[in-house]
Structure formats: C-alpha cells, structure tokens
Design a protein around this motif. Sequence first.
Motif: not given
Length: 321
Positions: A171-173, A176-177, A196, A317-318
Amino acid sequence: MLDALDPDSAQGQVYRALVSSPRSRVAELAARTGLAGDAVRASLAELSAEGAVLVVDPQAEVWDAQSPAEVTEALLQREAARRVGVRRTGIELERLFRTARQDSGSYPALEVVEGGERILATLQRLQSGARRSVRGIDRPPYYGSTGYYADQEVIQRERMAAGIAYHFLYYESACSDPVVGPNMARMIEAGEQARTLAEPPMKLHIGDEDLAVVTLETEDRSDFVALVVRPSALLTTLCQVFDTLWKLAVPVSVADTGAEIDRRDRGILVLMASGATDEAIARRLDLSRRTVVRRVAALLEQLGATNRFQAGVQAARRGWL
C-alpha cells in the motif's frame, strides 16, 4: 502503448520523431533517432499494433503518428479497465471465501484458517516450502506485531540467501507506517523487489504457483481469517491478479523512505513530467545540460523508476509535483 510515451525507449524515440516530423520515411526516422533501420521498423510495428502510429504509404515506408492526446487517453482507459477487472475478481473471491467458510468441504482446493497466530504459521510454511519465489501484497490493516516483522525478516533473509526471489506489493502509505516502513526498507536493501499501488484489493501471499493465502478481517473486525488456496483454477487466477497489479504498480527503492527534494529538483521533475528535454530543462532553469543529466539520473534512482514516465507517477504520488 506505454513505450510510446517513454522518451528513453526505442518506441518512444520513434513516436516523438513522428510527432514532430509527420509523414516520415523509415530512413528519415533512423537519421533523427540514431537507431538502425531494422530497429525503427520493429518499433513502428509495435507502435502500429498498439494504435500509436499508422502507415501512410507501405511501398515507400512512410509513417505518421496518431494524436498524442488519443494515445494517452487510450492508455488511461486501458489501465482503468484493468483496475475494474481486478476489483471484480476481488469481489468474486470474497463471495467464494464466504461460501467456502460456510462449507469448506465443497471445494477441495480451499481451506479456511482462523486466528492471527495460525495464519502467521501458515505464511511461514508457505515461505519455507517455496522453491523459486514468494509473491505478496501487504496492505492495511496490519495484523502483525513488531515481533512478527522481526521473525519475518529472519525467515525472509534465510530464504533470499537460498535463492528465493521475493516480490512484494505494498500500500502506498506503507513507507510512513512506523513498523512496516522500516521493515520494508531493510528487506529492499537485502534484495526484495518492491512496488507500491494506491489501492491493492487484498492481502495475498503466493508461494511459487503451488499455494496462496488470502487474508481478510472477520465480520466484526476483531480478528483475521485466511483462505488457503491449493493448485486450482482459483490459484491460477490469483497469480494472474498479482501479475496484473505488479505491472500497474510503481517500483520502490530504499531512497523512497522519507526522502525529500529541494526546489531545483522539484523544478526538474515538473518539467520532466511536462515532456521537456534535458536541453529545454537546462535553459528554463539556467543550469548546464550536464547538471540536468546528472540530476535526472539521481532522481530516477531516488524514485526507483526505470524511465521518466514512472518517475513522474512516483513523484506525483509522493506530492512532489
């Protein structure tokens, strides 16, 4: 058709030459692009099959380009259709899962596993039994604890050292996890191939073409259940779904995790996304062409992209554009 928009590919060079010089002969295209005549003909054949160019005079080998707007729109429509197909497959799989859970004996290739601990043990067996590759989709909600990811790193490093290829779609986030992001970065550095995607439809692990595990939340979202799929038409479909999603996804590199860019590089990316050449970027930003070439190469590496098109997608996307 994507290659027609990639200025670094042979097809992209031929298509751009036709856009700027309509009704060109093969010899003229070879002179403009620096490609051999046979390479130009091969590129034209591929572009024609995708509907990006058309032959005006077959005898004289005169070609012309289709409208870039039409080519781009056709590409976007094709990707949208593939996304719809993937979502439809996910819905059908969900229905099949619910049916199998009610009566797991109705389809011998299926087995339902309930509970996080049993699922994690099943995933470890899948990796231990793989002979060639492990493919996976990791998306929220994340059910693994910090300890799980530590154990996963151990088995994954062991299997990669044994020659097993790992391809994971995130998943693209995920970057940041606080748990998944560092784990992903370490695994990429160790040799994992990662990409991603904005909305991967399911949690999925595939060992070779022999076993797949689809993980879902329970109805009350208090735990997880998994559908274990053995060799069958369903397993073949899951492998195809993964391969389709992989083509749609954007490559990730270690540099993606928390990286930022300065104002100059953002300007270069914006102009790259608009289709500007290195020379045009250099003039616009008052830089030397050598500096632009060096920064473009660095940005491609930082974004984990193999061409300018992928770099533009990844940068957008970023939030860099």
